[in-house]
Design a protein around this motif. Structure first.
Motif, PDB file in Angstrom:
ATOM      1  N   LEU A 120      38.672  70.878   0.525  1.00  0.00           N
ATOM      2  CA  LEU A 120      38.231  70.757  -0.865  1.00  0.00           C
ATOM      3  C   LEU A 120      39.108  71.665  -1.724  1.00  0.00           C
ATOM      4  N   ARG A 123      36.435  73.701  -6.651  1.00  0.00           N
ATOM      5  CA  ARG A 123      35.035  74.062  -6.451  1.00  0.00           C
ATOM      6  C   ARG A 123      34.080  72.955  -6.909  1.00  0.00           C
ATOM      7  N   THR A 125      34.234  69.927  -6.436  1.00  0.00           N
ATOM      8  CA  THR A 125      34.102  68.799  -5.500  1.00  0.00           C
ATOM      9  C   THR A 125      32.915  68.969  -4.549  1.00  0.00           C
ATOM     10  N   GLY A 126      32.420  70.199  -4.373  1.00  0.00           N
ATOM     11  CA  GLY A 126      31.447  70.477  -3.312  1.00  0.00           C
ATOM     12  C   GLY A 126      30.222  69.580  -3.346  1.00  0.00           C
ATOM     13  N   VAL A 143      34.639  70.738   6.986  1.00  0.00           N
ATOM     14  CA  VAL A 143      35.015  70.944   5.585  1.00  0.00           C
ATOM     15  C   VAL A 143      35.676  72.310   5.458  1.00  0.00           C
ATOM     16  N   SER A 145      38.203  75.152   2.952  1.00  0.00           N
ATOM     17  CA  SER A 145      38.609  75.537   1.601  1.00  0.00           C
ATOM     18  C   SER A 145      39.228  76.924   1.632  1.00  0.00           C
ATOM     19  N   LEU A 150      32.943  78.638  -2.570  1.00  0.00           N
ATOM     20  CA  LEU A 150      32.629  77.220  -2.344  1.00  0.00           C
ATOM     21  C   LEU A 150      32.001  77.031  -0.958  1.00  0.00           C
ATOM     22  N   LEU A 151      32.575  77.701   0.037  1.00  0.00           N
ATOM     23  CA  LEU A 151      32.013  77.569   1.392  1.00  0.00           C
ATOM     24  C   LEU A 151      30.595  78.125   1.450  1.00  0.00           C
ATOM     25  N   ASP A 153      28.422  78.203  -0.987  1.00  0.00           N
ATOM     26  CA  ASP A 153      27.550  77.202  -1.624  1.00  0.00           C
ATOM     27  C   ASP A 153      27.231  76.075  -0.652  1.00  0.00           C
ATOM     28  N   LEU A 154      28.271  75.610   0.046  1.00  0.00           N
ATOM     29  CA  LEU A 154      28.057  74.501   0.991  1.00  0.00           C
ATOM     30  C   LEU A 154      27.123  74.944   2.116  1.00  0.00           C
ATOM     31  N   LEU A 163      32.251  74.431   8.870  1.00  0.00           N
ATOM     32  CA  LEU A 163      33.076  74.909   7.758  1.00  0.00           C
ATOM     33  C   LEU A 163      34.267  75.696   8.287  1.00  0.00           C
TER      34      LEU A 163
END
Ligand code: G3P
Ligand code: CA
Length: 245
Positions: A120, A123, A125-126, A143, A145, A150-151, A153-154, A163
């Motif tokens: 990704l 950010r 795109t998450g 996934v 990054s 961002l990670l 959040d995911l 991840l």
């Protein structure tokens, strides 16, 4: 989403096709992905940006000029205009007309057969990618990054999603701590950063170590001796043959 393929201590060595078989076909297109599968890649790495109307698209750059006949930013362009672009001719005439893929199309194509590493790039795109992945529970997805926020959040929204944290900084110890804090399964440093102390630290942290981008067999062999779990290459078929793996 399956998490069975990329956890630490995996039993196999992973040849990830970087942007598909991008030495032989236009990067981040279905042509490059089909070729990577035919060349025997274990999985395919691809890059994700989001269109103006919120659709995850497969393209490396945030702008269109280098790999398509379009102009401007992906994030400023609507899906219907992105779909008119030619993402193949810049590479070679025989790939003219190759479209810019939607991430959904690639997930559909890969199914449970071809593991994918979605990088990704942005950010924003998450959330859209997570929503999309819910429609493809059969897909085997990692996934990654460069953005640890961002990670995080995911991880909060998808506790089981594998991840990977990308690192291109000499401050890899800090990056490794961030990878752990984000609940990453794997750590993905640029290949020139990998040495015995990094490999030992990643092993000690219980993460899988994948490195990029390696097209050179002697360097790849040296890193394999340090215990990397896999690598990203633009030429998966040839490199695998040269390494006799
Ligand atoms: O995922 C590894 C690698 O793809 C990161 O760099 O610029 O090729 O996306 P880049
Ligand atoms: Ca990438």
């Amino acid at each position: 989403m399956s998490s069975s393929f990329c956890g630490p201590g995996g039993e196999r060595f992973w040849f990830w096709a970087h942007r598909g078989a991008s030495a032989c076909a236009p990067e981040n297109t279905l042509a490059a992905f089909r070729l990577a599968e035919a060349q025997g890649a274990d999985g395919i790495e691809l890059d994700v940006h989001i269109s103006r109307d919120g659709v995850p698209m497969v393209i490396h750059d945030e702008t269109l000029e280098r790999t398509t006949n379009g102009r401007g930013r992906v994030a400023d362009t609507r899906l219907r205009d992105l779909r008119r672009l030619d993402a193949g001719r810049w590479f070679a005439p025989e790939f003219a007309g190759e479209p810019l893929p939607l991430l959904a199309e690639v997930l559909e194509w890969a199914g449970e057969r071809v593991p994918l590493n979605l990088e990704l790039k942005d950010r924003r795109t998450g959330a859209a990618v997570l929503r999309l992945l819910h429609h493809y529970p059969q897909c085997r997805v990692l996934v990654s990054s460069f953005d640890h926020r961002l990670l995080k959040d995911l991880r909060a929204q998808a506790p089981q999603l594998p991840l990977g944290f990308l690192c291109e900084s000499r401050l890899w110890r800090l990056a490794l701590r961030r990878a752990q804090a984000a609940g990453a399964h794997s750590f993905h440093p640029r290949q020139d950063l990998v040495g015995s102390s990094l490999a030992r630290a990643v092993r000690g942290a219980g993460l899988a170590l994948y490195t990029w981008t390696l097209d050179d067999a002697p360097r790849a062999a040296a890193l394999m001796r340090l215990g990397i779990a896999g690598l990203f290459t633009n030429r998966p078929g040839a490199l695998r043959r040269e390494l006799e793996v």
